[in-house]
Design a protein around this motif. Structure first.
Motif, PDB file in Angstrom:
ATOM      1  N   ALA A 152       0.828  -1.206   0.000  1.00 11.57           N
ATOM      2  CA  ALA A 152       0.000   0.000   0.000  1.00 11.57           C
ATOM      3  C   ALA A 152       0.861   1.254   0.000  1.00 11.57           C
ATOM      4  CB  ALA A 152      -0.936  -0.001   1.206  1.00 11.57           C
ATOM      5  N   ALA A 153       1.939   1.246   0.774  1.00 13.67           N
ATOM      6  CA  ALA A 153       2.838   2.400   0.810  1.00 13.67           C
ATOM      7  C   ALA A 153       3.544   2.597  -0.521  1.00 13.67           C
ATOM      8  CB  ALA A 153       3.858   2.235   1.933  1.00 13.67           C
ATOM      9  N   ALA A 154       3.903   1.493  -1.167  1.00 10.68           N
ATOM     10  CA  ALA A 154       4.597   1.575  -2.454  1.00 10.68           C
ATOM     11  C   ALA A 154       3.699   2.205  -3.516  1.00 10.68           C
ATOM     12  CB  ALA A 154       5.058   0.195  -2.895  1.00 10.68           C
ATOM     13  N   ILE A 155       2.401   1.912  -3.451  1.00  7.46           N
ATOM     14  CA  ILE A 155       1.474   2.518  -4.403  1.00  7.46           C
ATOM     15  C   ILE A 155       1.392   4.021  -4.171  1.00  7.46           C
ATOM     16  CG2 ILE A 155      -0.944   2.632  -5.113  1.00  7.46           C
ATOM     17  CD1 ILE A 155      -1.098  -0.376  -4.465  1.00  7.46           C
ATOM     18  N   ASP A 156       1.365   4.439  -2.917  1.00  7.22           N
ATOM     19  CA  ASP A 156       1.344   5.861  -2.602  1.00  7.22           C
ATOM     20  C   ASP A 156       2.571   6.545  -3.194  1.00  7.22           C
ATOM     21  OD1 ASP A 156      -0.087   7.875  -0.400  1.00  7.22           O
ATOM     22  OD2 ASP A 156       2.049   8.295  -0.692  1.00  7.22           O
ATOM     23  N   VAL A 157       3.733   5.933  -3.023  1.00  2.46           N
ATOM     24  CA  VAL A 157       4.968   6.492  -3.575  1.00  2.46           C
ATOM     25  C   VAL A 157       4.871   6.601  -5.097  1.00  2.46           C
ATOM     26  CG1 VAL A 157       7.437   6.068  -3.919  1.00  2.46           C
ATOM     27  CG2 VAL A 157       6.418   5.728  -1.660  1.00  2.46           C
ATOM     28  N   ALA A 158       4.313   5.564  -5.732  1.00  4.31           N
ATOM     29  CA  ALA A 158       4.192   5.567  -7.186  1.00  4.31           C
ATOM     30  C   ALA A 158       3.233   6.662  -7.666  1.00  4.31           C
ATOM     31  CB  ALA A 158       3.708   4.204  -7.669  1.00  4.31           C
ATOM     32  N   LEU A 159       2.166   6.895  -6.919  1.00  4.84           N
ATOM     33  CA  LEU A 159       1.219   7.945  -7.302  1.00  4.84           C
ATOM     34  C   LEU A 159       1.825   9.331  -7.120  1.00  4.84           C
ATOM     35  CD1 LEU A 159      -2.105   6.484  -5.847  1.00  4.84           C
ATOM     36  CD2 LEU A 159      -1.418   6.621  -8.257  1.00  4.84           C
ATOM     37  N   VAL A 160       2.642   9.505  -6.096  1.00  8.53           N
ATOM     38  CA  VAL A 160       3.349  10.775  -5.922  1.00  8.53           C
ATOM     39  C   VAL A 160       4.324  10.994  -7.078  1.00  8.53           C
ATOM     40  CG1 VAL A 160       5.005  12.043  -4.489  1.00  8.53           C
ATOM     41  CG2 VAL A 160       3.086  10.849  -3.422  1.00  8.53           C
ATOM     42  N   GLU A 161       5.033   9.930  -7.470  1.00 12.63           N
ATOM     43  CA  GLU A 161       5.935  10.025  -8.615  1.00 12.63           C
ATOM     44  C   GLU A 161       5.164  10.367  -9.887  1.00 12.63           C
ATOM     45  OE1 GLU A 161       9.071   9.852 -11.315  1.00 12.63           O
ATOM     46  OE2 GLU A 161       9.030  10.167  -9.137  1.00 12.63           O
ATOM     47  N   ASP A 162       3.985   9.781 -10.035  1.00  9.84           N
ATOM     48  CA  ASP A 162       3.139  10.074 -11.185  1.00  9.84           C
ATOM     49  C   ASP A 162       2.725  11.543 -11.180  1.00  9.84           C
ATOM     50  OD1 ASP A 162       1.919   8.920 -13.492  1.00  9.84           O
ATOM     51  OD2 ASP A 162      -0.021   9.062 -12.506  1.00  9.84           O
ATOM     52  N   LEU A 163       2.414  12.061 -10.002  1.00 11.47           N
ATOM     53  CA  LEU A 163       2.048  13.472  -9.869  1.00 11.47           C
ATOM     54  C   LEU A 163       3.232  14.360 -10.227  1.00 11.47           C
ATOM     55  CD1 LEU A 163      -0.058  15.583  -8.956  1.00 11.47           C
ATOM     56  CD2 LEU A 163       0.868  15.342  -6.641  1.00 11.47           C
ATOM     57  N   ARG A 164       4.404  13.988  -9.765  1.00 13.69           N
ATOM     58  CA  ARG A 164       5.614  14.760 -10.070  1.00 13.69           C
ATOM     59  C   ARG A 164       5.872  14.783 -11.578  1.00 13.69           C
ATOM     60  NH1 ARG A 164      10.942  12.731  -7.244  1.00 13.69           N
ATOM     61  NH2 ARG A 164      11.041  11.341  -9.042  1.00 13.69           N
ATOM     62  N   GLN A 165       5.676  13.650 -12.232  1.00 19.17           N
ATOM     63  CA  GLN A 165       5.854  13.600 -13.680  1.00 19.17           C
ATOM     64  C   GLN A 165       4.809  14.458 -14.388  1.00 19.17           C
ATOM     65  OE1 GLN A 165       5.844   9.471 -14.802  1.00 19.17           O
ATOM     66  NE2 GLN A 165       7.821   9.049 -13.851  1.00 19.17           N
ATOM     67  N   GLY A 166       3.598  14.497 -13.827  1.00 16.64           N
ATOM     68  CA  GLY A 166       2.563  15.351 -14.395  1.00 16.64           C
ATOM     69  C   GLY A 166       2.948  16.820 -14.330  1.00 16.64           C
ATOM     70  N   LEU A 167       3.603  17.219 -13.236  1.00 12.07           N
ATOM     71  CA  LEU A 167       4.069  18.598 -13.120  1.00 12.07           C
ATOM     72  C   LEU A 167       5.177  18.873 -14.131  1.00 12.07           C
ATOM     73  CD1 LEU A 167       3.840  21.265 -11.601  1.00 12.07           C
ATOM     74  CD2 LEU A 167       5.530  20.405  -9.965  1.00 12.07           C
ATOM     75  N   ALA A 168       6.049  17.896 -14.347  1.00 11.42           N
ATOM     76  CA  ALA A 168       7.106  18.054 -15.341  1.00 11.42           C
ATOM     77  C   ALA A 168       6.514  18.228 -16.738  1.00 11.42           C
ATOM     78  CB  ALA A 168       8.049  16.846 -15.308  1.00 11.42           C
ATOM     79  N   LEU A 169       5.456  17.462 -17.050  1.00 10.24           N
ATOM     80  CA  LEU A 169       4.782  17.601 -18.344  1.00 10.24           C
ATOM     81  C   LEU A 169       4.194  19.000 -18.500  1.00 10.24           C
ATOM     82  CD1 LEU A 169       2.932  14.177 -18.514  1.00 10.24           C
ATOM     83  CD2 LEU A 169       4.801  14.909 -19.992  1.00 10.24           C
ATOM     84  N   ALA A 170       3.548  19.488 -17.445  1.00 12.59           N
ATOM     85  CA  ALA A 170       2.969  20.831 -17.494  1.00 12.59           C
ATOM     86  C   ALA A 170       4.054  21.884 -17.675  1.00 12.59           C
ATOM     87  CB  ALA A 170       2.168  21.093 -16.220  1.00 12.59           C
ATOM     88  N   ASN A 171       5.183  21.672 -17.031  1.00 13.04           N
ATOM     89  CA  ASN A 171       6.290  22.615 -17.149  1.00 13.04           C
ATOM     90  C   ASN A 171       6.830  22.641 -18.580  1.00 13.04           C
ATOM     91  OD1 ASN A 171       8.333  24.424 -16.006  1.00 13.04           O
ATOM     92  ND2 ASN A 171       9.754  22.724 -16.286  1.00 13.04           N
ATOM     93  N   LYS A 172       6.983  21.449 -19.184  1.00 15.76           N
ATOM     94  CA  LYS A 172       7.481  21.390 -20.555  1.00 15.76           C
ATOM     95  C   LYS A 172       6.495  21.995 -21.539  1.00 15.76           C
ATOM     96  CE  LYS A 172      10.618  17.516 -19.870  1.00 15.76           C
ATOM     97  NZ  LYS A 172      11.026  16.154 -20.278  1.00 15.76           N
ATOM     98  N   ALA A 173       5.222  22.026 -21.162  1.00 11.54           N
ATOM     99  CA  ALA A 173       4.208  22.664 -21.994  1.00 11.54           C
ATOM    100  C   ALA A 173       4.159  24.176 -21.757  1.00 11.54           C
ATOM    101  CB  ALA A 173       2.837  22.050 -21.718  1.00 11.54           C
ATOM    102  N   GLY A 174       5.025  24.675 -20.867  1.00 11.87           N
ATOM    103  CA  GLY A 174       5.088  26.104 -20.608  1.00 11.87           C
ATOM    104  C   GLY A 174       3.990  26.635 -19.721  1.00 11.87           C
ATOM    105  N   ARG A 175       3.428  25.759 -18.871  1.00 10.94           N
ATOM    106  CA  ARG A 175       2.285  26.159 -18.057  1.00 10.94           C
ATOM    107  C   ARG A 175       2.625  26.389 -16.588  1.00 10.94           C
ATOM    108  NH1 ARG A 175      -1.273  28.218 -21.481  1.00 10.94           N
ATOM    109  NH2 ARG A 175      -1.318  26.948 -23.383  1.00 10.94           N
ATOM    110  N   VAL A 176       3.884  26.315 -16.207  1.00  7.52           N
ATOM    111  CA  VAL A 176       4.257  26.444 -14.799  1.00  7.52           C
ATOM    112  C   VAL A 176       5.134  27.680 -14.605  1.00  7.52           C
ATOM    113  CG1 VAL A 176       5.371  25.341 -12.831  1.00  7.52           C
ATOM    114  CG2 VAL A 176       4.166  23.941 -14.524  1.00  7.52           C
ATOM    115  N   VAL A 177       4.798  28.469 -13.611  1.00  6.20           N
ATOM    116  CA  VAL A 177       5.651  29.582 -13.185  1.00  6.20           C
ATOM    117  C   VAL A 177       6.049  29.327 -11.743  1.00  6.20           C
ATOM    118  CG1 VAL A 177       4.586  31.217 -14.774  1.00  6.20           C
ATOM    119  CG2 VAL A 177       3.685  30.994 -12.456  1.00  6.20           C
TER     120      VAL A 177
END
Length: 244
Positions: A98-123
């Protein structure tokens, strides 16, 4: 800090976007016996050496078993030895599943922020975030988990001056650490950030909604997304991912 009602609503709408992203045949959770969309469940398979493995992207080969995408449901399935029953094979369930899934979802969220940043949507940066609030439509605020309350309060005040009571509808994401923000954005000492509306913002908020559901911050049966908000950013998240 406990989540307030406005943030629960924001997370619920983000989760609704995640659930409605695809339409697939429904599956049954082995723990609750509820029939749900695959987007509301986590698929598990047995690895070649018989270890229960989460298949968050639903692409791993082999027989799968489905569990509601909540930590408590995963823990119940492990406690009741339901994985072996569903997979019809003797399997080993990692103690930290269960903890490992939480870690994986946080990593997924972090990657989502990276995608938004590469799209020029993050300041980033306190002053830049405040200036952006004044000049552009904001999709979400992001604060490092360890961010000082004073900085968060001042940014919230700037948002309220701009939007009035509607400021409460803007998601405020605090699930990522400063280290996570640095990795996602490729810069150092990021404490405050904002996502402007457009390509990349929606995929990030969908992933935030999924993490919120898993952690029990919001109920899985969240209210559907308002039609006007659903049309506010009609860019396909996958389009953003293809450009990365």
């Amino acid at each position: 800090m406990p989540r307030d009602e406005a943030q629960d609503r924001a997370a619920a709408k983000a989760a609704s976007r995640w659930r409605n992203a695809r339409r697939e045949p429904q599956r049954t959770c082995v723990a609750t016996r509820e029939v749900r969309s695959p987007d509301e469940l986590i698929r598990f398979v047995a690895s070649p050496d018989g270890v229960v493995t989460p298949d968050l992207k639903r692409k791993l080969p082999g027989r799968g078993v489905w569990v509601s995408a909540r930590r408590e449901a995963v823990e119940e399935a492990a406690r009741r030895r339901l994985f072996a029953r569903g997979l019809k094979a003797p399997v080993t369930v990692p103690e930290d599943l269960a903890a490992a899934i939480d870690v994986a979802l946080v990593e997924d969220l972090r990657q989502g922020l990276a995608l938004a940043n590469k799209a020029g949507r993050v300041v980033t940066g306190f002053d830049t975030v405040v200036k952006t609030i004044v000049s552009k439509p904001i999709a979400a605020l992001v604060h490092a988990a360890e961010a000082a309350e004073d900085g968060k309060r001042k940014i919230a005040q700037a948002l309220r001056r701009r939007l009035g009571d509607a400021a409460e509808r803007i998601p405020v994401v605090t699930e990522l650490s400063g280290h996570d923000l640095d990795l996602a954005l490729g810069r150092s000492h990021v404490i405050h950030a904002a996502l402007v509306s457009g390509a990349g913002s929606r995929v990030f908020l969908e992933r935030w909604g999924r993490l919120s559901v898993y952690r029990g911050s919001i109920a899985m049966a969240a209210a559907p997304l308002d039609p006007e908000e659903a049309d506010a950013d009609d860019t396909n998240p996958q389009d953003c991912e293809r450009n990365v």
